[in-house]
Design an enzyme around this catalytic site. Structure first.
Site, PDB file in Angstrom:
ATOM      1  N   HIS A 373       0.297   4.634   3.390  1.00 30.81           N
ATOM      2  CA  HIS A 373      -0.390   4.213   4.622  1.00 30.81           C
ATOM      3  C   HIS A 373       0.626   4.070   5.735  1.00 30.81           C
ATOM      4  O   HIS A 373       1.836   4.153   5.503  1.00 30.81           O
ATOM      5  CB  HIS A 373      -1.109   2.873   4.390  1.00 30.81           C
ATOM      6  CG  HIS A 373      -0.170   1.723   4.175  1.00 30.81           C
ATOM      7  ND1 HIS A 373       0.437   1.473   2.965  1.00 30.81           N
ATOM      8  CD2 HIS A 373       0.298   0.767   5.019  1.00 30.81           C
ATOM      9  CE1 HIS A 373       1.219   0.410   3.067  1.00 30.81           C
ATOM     10  NE2 HIS A 373       1.156  -0.029   4.311  1.00 30.81           N
ATOM     11  N   HIS A 419       4.415   4.914   4.405  1.00 25.63           N
ATOM     12  CA  HIS A 419       5.131   4.305   3.285  1.00 25.63           C
ATOM     13  C   HIS A 419       4.147   3.872   2.203  1.00 25.63           C
ATOM     14  O   HIS A 419       2.945   3.757   2.463  1.00 25.63           O
ATOM     15  CB  HIS A 419       5.970   3.107   3.747  1.00 25.63           C
ATOM     16  CG  HIS A 419       5.192   2.052   4.498  1.00 25.63           C
ATOM     17  ND1 HIS A 419       4.774   2.220   5.800  1.00 25.63           N
ATOM     18  CD2 HIS A 419       4.740   0.829   4.127  1.00 25.63           C
ATOM     19  CE1 HIS A 419       4.107   1.154   6.194  1.00 25.63           C
ATOM     20  NE2 HIS A 419       4.058   0.287   5.199  1.00 25.63           N
ATOM     21  N   GLU A 433       3.251  -8.579   3.650  1.00 26.49           N
ATOM     22  CA  GLU A 433       3.296  -7.490   4.631  1.00 26.49           C
ATOM     23  C   GLU A 433       2.903  -8.094   5.983  1.00 26.49           C
ATOM     24  O   GLU A 433       1.781  -8.581   6.135  1.00 26.49           O
ATOM     25  CB  GLU A 433       2.238  -6.479   4.154  1.00 26.49           C
ATOM     26  CG  GLU A 433       2.390  -5.076   4.574  1.00 26.49           C
ATOM     27  CD  GLU A 433       1.367  -4.155   3.858  1.00 26.49           C
ATOM     28  OE1 GLU A 433       1.123  -4.310   2.642  1.00 26.49           O
ATOM     29  OE2 GLU A 433       0.814  -3.283   4.538  1.00 26.49           O
TER      30      GLU A 433
END
Ligand code: NAG
Ligand code: NAG
Ligand code: NAG
Ligand code: NAG
Length: 495
Positions: A373, A419, A433
């Site tokens: 993504h 990534h 994240e």
């Protein structure tokens, strides 16, 4: 011209004098003996078998035979390859050197043995840097910072410590910085404030957070492992670990943030004349006799009352609550389950005060993978709470790098760079994240392929119908994986 070459000649002469008269411009030999000086530069070479520098006979071609029998080849008997390491480099098996004797930078037909010098611990931690898959190419912004390499600020009285990641150590990480902090039982992070906005998550133990804002609104709350807080720029706040101490991770929205640069209440008192303190607080001078003579930063404290309500002082603006709350009890949010793990999203949709802080706490099971993504508008700052993983970053137009991460590492990926995060170990990977965005969003590559007319994908990538038919139109977030890659290593099967 003539004057220049005269000058140069003079320069040469004075240099020669310098070389052949080592006591030039120094006291006479007698005083050298007096002070014990062996030569002008203080080197005593008289008692050495060899002088510090060799002679001119070693310049250029030397007629002697090569005398060294030292080999740069490590014999095959002295090392072994990890399972999967001999597989084609374009399959890019995620092998580990955990149980491998004398790891070597070899992948399929690529590479050659490493005779040393080397530090085995780095090679074992970073197999994909040491022996990259052949998909790696060109230069990619450095994406890894192990907190174990950050200078640690350790405080007196075993009160705690803190270490940070910012653009000093990860120059490409311009949008966010991180601070990892530990407070001993009842220790405080001193009352302070700063320019950056602060987002925090509790990693261990529990902590009481406290703040007051511009509207005289107050806030006090107790947080457990996995809970989150947010303090906007300028709002003064403090943190106190409860009885079992606390470790937490702070994320700031300035890559150049330094926790040593915050405004501290102790420093503010020291930087104002006592006459001013006396006038401002309407108190006699002697009331300031005991103020600390240096900043405290992290300090030991007295036990806080058990009931947080006892420390809630309602201000004229009341107590911050609902959408004004500075905390969110993420530990109590049920995780969204996926076949390969789970994900919890916390962003201004459910935590409104944290205006641009959007986060996902992702759990990835062994063999599973956070799908390929990218994030359209924000860089991604990441922190590995548990496990071992690898990440390949693709930066347009032609660069790719695969990097290994383990618990305690920070990752950083630029906006729009694709990534994935693949669990390469035997335990769950837990990964935070963080984005600077009003909503947590990503572009899922699998979803993009499914939602693009098949004809376009087939004309471009030559992928078979069966692959495209199998794709889901929904985001997968974490995709299940096959832990046994033996068949894949020999060139067939599904990962
Ligand atoms: C602190 O939290 C980490 C990450 O969740 C965990 O691995 C570790 O075991 C915890 N430490 C203690 C002392 O409980
Ligand atoms: C730090 O970065 C911010 C932008 O994020 C910038 O405004 C500020 O001037 C920088 N400070 C220093 C000391 O470089
Ligand atoms: C709180 O914020 C959410 C998200 O921004 C919003 O949908 C909701 O209406 C707000 N609630 C109140 C009471 O303002
Ligand atoms: C892994 O897969 C290979 C080939 O498919 C098989 O021979 C082997 O038994 C499997 N190993 C385990 C531990 O399941």
């Amino acid at each position: 011209m003539v004057r220049q070459s005269m000058l140069r000649l003079c320069l040469h002469i004075s240099l020669l004098i310098g070389v052949f008269q080592p006591t030039y411009a120094l006291p006479h030999a007698s005083s050298s003996a007096l002070y014990g000086w062996a030569s002008a530069n203080g080197n005593d070479e008289s008692s050495q078998l060899a002088p510090l520098r060799g002679s001119s006979t070693l310049l250029g071609v030397v007629q002697d035979e090569l005398s060294s029998g030292n080999s740069a080849e490590v014999p095959q008997s002295a090392y072994e390859l990890a399972p999967g390491q001999a597989a084609d480099a374009d399959i890019g098996i995620p092998f580990t050197f955990k149980d491998t004797q004398n790891p070597q930078p070899i992948r399929g037909d690529l590479g050659s043995t490493d005779p040393g010098p080397r530090t085995y611990a780095y090679d074992r931690l970073n197999p994909n840097t040491f022996a990259p898959p052949s998909s790696d190419n060109g230069e990619v912004t450095q994406s890894k910072w192990p907190l174990g390499l950050s200078h640690n600020r350790i405080l007196p009285g075993h009160a705690g410590w803190s270490r940070q990641e910012n653009t000093d150590v990860l120059p490409g990480a311009t949008a966010m910085a991180g601070v990892d902090m530990k407070l001993a039982p009842w220790a405080y992070r001193e009352l302070h404030w700063h320019q950056a906005n602060e987002w925090g998550i509790v990693l261990n133990g529990s902590v009481r957070v406290q703040a007051m804002n511009e509207d005289g609104q107050t806030f006090t709350d107790d947080l457990d492992v996995g809970d989150v807080w947010y303090f906007p720029s300028g709002v003064p706040h403090s943190l106190q670990a409860l009885g079992l101490g606390s470790e937490f991770m702070l994320v700031f929205d300035q890559g150049n943030f330094s926790d040593g640069g915050t405004g501290l209440i102790t420093e503010m008192f020291l930087r104002n004349p006592k006459e001013v303190l006396s006038k401002n607080l309407q108190a006699p001078l002697e009331d300031f006799d005991e103020i600390p003579q240096d900043q405290l930063y992290i300090l030991n404290g007295t036990p806080a009352p058990k009931d947080v309500k006892e420390q809630t002082i309602p201000g004229p603006g009341g107590v911050a609550s609902g959408n004004d709350s500075y905390t969110y009890h993420l530990s109590k949010q049920a995780a969204y389950e996926t076949p390969g793990g789970s994900i919890k999203i916390i962003d201004p949709v459910n935590f409104p005060i944290a205006k641009m802080f959007s986060a996902a706490l992702v759990t990835i099971k062994p063999g599973a993978m956070r799908e390929i993504h990218w994030h359209g508008t924000s860089d991604e700052w990441g922190f590995f709470l548990a496990g071992n993983a690898r990440v390949s970053v693709y930066e347009a137009p032609t660069s790719g790098a695969t990097v290994d991460f383990s618990a305690g590492d920070i990752s950083y990926v630029k906006a729009t760079a694709s990534h994935y995060i693949e669990n390469t170990g035997d335990e769950d990977v837990v990964f935070l994240e963080m984005l600077q965005a009003p909503r947590f969003t990503d572009i899922s590559v699998a979803q993009w392929l499914k939602l693009t007319p098949k004809q376009i994908i087939k004309d471009t990538l030559h992928l078979p119908d069966r692959l495209l038919d199998n794709l889901s139109p929904n985001k997968q977030y974490v995709i299940q994986g096959n832990r046994n890659l033996t068949a894949l290593s020999s060139g067939s099967g599904i990962a």
